[in-house]
Design a protein around this motif. Structure first.
Motif, PDB file in Angstrom:
ATOM      1  N   GLY A  21      -1.443  -7.792  -1.169  1.00 54.29           N
ATOM      2  CA  GLY A  21      -2.570  -7.152  -0.473  1.00 54.29           C
ATOM      3  C   GLY A  21      -2.594  -7.499   0.999  1.00 54.29           C
ATOM      4  O   GLY A  21      -2.799  -6.630   1.859  1.00 54.29           O
ATOM      5  N   ALA A  22      -2.380  -8.775   1.316  1.00 57.25           N
ATOM      6  CA  ALA A  22      -2.365  -9.203   2.717  1.00 57.25           C
ATOM      7  C   ALA A  22      -1.228  -8.531   3.475  1.00 57.25           C
ATOM      8  O   ALA A  22      -1.393  -8.113   4.631  1.00 57.25           O
ATOM      9  N   GLY A  23      -0.095  -8.389   2.833  1.00 61.20           N
ATOM     10  CA  GLY A  23       1.040  -7.732   3.477  1.00 61.20           C
ATOM     11  C   GLY A  23       0.768  -6.270   3.773  1.00 61.20           C
ATOM     12  O   GLY A  23       1.124  -5.757   4.841  1.00 61.20           O
ATOM     13  N   ILE A  24       0.135  -5.592   2.854  1.00 59.26           N
ATOM     14  CA  ILE A  24      -0.179  -4.177   3.070  1.00 59.26           C
ATOM     15  C   ILE A  24      -1.192  -4.029   4.205  1.00 59.26           C
ATOM     16  O   ILE A  24      -1.029  -3.173   5.082  1.00 59.26           O
ATOM     17  N   ILE A  25      -2.216  -4.872   4.216  1.00 59.68           N
ATOM     18  CA  ILE A  25      -3.225  -4.793   5.289  1.00 59.68           C
ATOM     19  C   ILE A  25      -2.591  -5.098   6.637  1.00 59.68           C
ATOM     20  O   ILE A  25      -2.824  -4.395   7.627  1.00 59.68           O
ATOM     21  N   ALA A  26      -1.771  -6.132   6.692  1.00 62.98           N
ATOM     22  CA  ALA A  26      -1.110  -6.477   7.957  1.00 62.98           C
ATOM     23  C   ALA A  26      -0.201  -5.341   8.399  1.00 62.98           C
ATOM     24  O   ALA A  26      -0.133  -5.000   9.600  1.00 62.98           O
ATOM     25  N   GLY A  27       0.473  -4.726   7.467  1.00 63.02           N
ATOM     26  CA  GLY A  27       1.341  -3.598   7.808  1.00 63.02           C
ATOM     27  C   GLY A  27       0.563  -2.434   8.366  1.00 63.02           C
ATOM     28  O   GLY A  27       1.022  -1.746   9.299  1.00 63.02           O
ATOM     29  N   LEU A  28      -0.597  -2.179   7.835  1.00 63.88           N
ATOM     30  CA  LEU A  28      -1.430  -1.083   8.352  1.00 63.88           C
ATOM     31  C   LEU A  28      -1.925  -1.383   9.765  1.00 63.88           C
ATOM     32  O   LEU A  28      -1.956  -0.497  10.630  1.00 63.88           O
ATOM     33  N   GLU A  40       4.646   6.963   4.344  1.00 63.94           N
ATOM     34  CA  GLU A  40       5.855   6.835   3.524  1.00 63.94           C
ATOM     35  C   GLU A  40       6.237   5.372   3.339  1.00 63.94           C
ATOM     36  O   GLU A  40       6.607   4.954   2.240  1.00 63.94           O
ATOM     37  N   LYS A  41       6.136   4.592   4.401  1.00 63.47           N
ATOM     38  CA  LYS A  41       6.445   3.165   4.292  1.00 63.47           C
ATOM     39  C   LYS A  41       5.471   2.461   3.354  1.00 63.47           C
ATOM     40  O   LYS A  41       5.859   1.626   2.541  1.00 63.47           O
ATOM     41  N   ILE A  42       4.194   2.822   3.480  1.00 68.66           N
ATOM     42  CA  ILE A  42       3.184   2.212   2.599  1.00 68.66           C
ATOM     43  C   ILE A  42       3.452   2.607   1.156  1.00 68.66           C
ATOM     44  O   ILE A  42       3.376   1.783   0.246  1.00 68.66           O
ATOM     45  N   GLY A  43       3.801   3.869   0.939  1.00 71.35           N
ATOM     46  CA  GLY A  43       4.096   4.342  -0.415  1.00 71.35           C
ATOM     47  C   GLY A  43       5.278   3.619  -1.024  1.00 71.35           C
ATOM     48  O   GLY A  43       5.247   3.220  -2.199  1.00 71.35           O
ATOM     49  N   ALA A  46       4.247   0.039  -1.798  1.00 72.07           N
ATOM     50  CA  ALA A  46       3.368  -0.004  -2.974  1.00 72.07           C
ATOM     51  C   ALA A  46       4.184   0.180  -4.250  1.00 72.07           C
ATOM     52  O   ALA A  46       3.942  -0.483  -5.257  1.00 72.07           O
ATOM     53  N   THR A  47       5.167   1.078  -4.220  1.00 68.74           N
ATOM     54  CA  THR A  47       6.021   1.297  -5.388  1.00 68.74           C
ATOM     55  C   THR A  47       6.801   0.031  -5.722  1.00 68.74           C
ATOM     56  O   THR A  47       6.891  -0.373  -6.884  1.00 68.74           O
ATOM     57  N   LYS A  48       7.342  -0.596  -4.688  1.00 72.67           N
ATOM     58  CA  LYS A  48       8.110  -1.834  -4.884  1.00 72.67           C
ATOM     59  C   LYS A  48       7.232  -2.926  -5.492  1.00 72.67           C
ATOM     60  O   LYS A  48       7.611  -3.564  -6.476  1.00 72.67           O
ATOM     61  N   TYR A  49       6.045  -3.137  -4.921  1.00 76.03           N
ATOM     62  CA  TYR A  49       5.174  -4.199  -5.412  1.00 76.03           C
ATOM     63  C   TYR A  49       4.600  -3.886  -6.791  1.00 76.03           C
ATOM     64  O   TYR A  49       4.389  -4.789  -7.590  1.00 76.03           O
ATOM     65  N   SER A  50       4.345  -2.610  -7.064  1.00 75.06           N
ATOM     66  CA  SER A  50       3.814  -2.277  -8.386  1.00 75.06           C
ATOM     67  C   SER A  50       4.860  -2.560  -9.458  1.00 75.06           C
ATOM     68  O   SER A  50       4.529  -2.996 -10.554  1.00 75.06           O
TER      69      SER A  50
END
Length: 144
Positions: A21-28, A40-43, A46-50
């Protein structure tokens, strides 16, 4: 002093989720790209982490299942769990079958048919024929 086995699986899973979660927020917040490229990068992230999360949950579930079964067996061995909760046939089945036929005349050879790994079927047939609860039938068979 008693021995207590500590299970850190839940803590590890929670830490992995928090990190993702922290990585996704920092990335945004620090995304150098805009619009479609960022989505696309977020998607893909998210696929990788899921996928990783699914694997971790699967391993955690298997671990819990095996520990639970182990604890149940220990309780049965100690006589703490309900008597007759697990079928443990010992000795010659033909002799046991003969004793059961003497004790319960209404039982047929078909009722007492037993194959390795098919104990639940035997217990079910005897439950129906004798009108007893599962734990009573299992205890009766184990006591033979």
């Amino acid at each position: 002093m008693s021995y207590h086995e500590e299970d850190n699986s839940g803590k590890i899973l929670l830490a992995a989720l928090a990190g993702a979660g922290a990585g996704i927020i920092a990335g945004l917040l620090m995304a150098p790209d805009k619009g479609k490229a960022t989505r696309e990068k977020i998607g893909s992230a998210a696929t990788k982490y899921s996928g990783q999360l699914g694997e971790q949950l699967s391993k955690y579930g298997e671990d819990l299942d095996s520990k639970f079964k182990g604890y149940i067996e220990k309780l049965e061995d100690l006589g703490i769990s309900g008597a007759g909760s697990k079928l443990k046939l010992k000795g010659n089945w033909d002799e046991a079958k003969g004793k059961l036929k003497q004790q319960y005349a209404q039982l047929s050879d078909e009722d007492l048919d037993y194959a390795e790994g098919k104990g639940d079927e035997l217990v079910g047939r005897l439950q129906n024929k004798l009108g007893k609860a599962k734990h009573e039938v299992v205890k009766m068979l184990n006591d033979l």
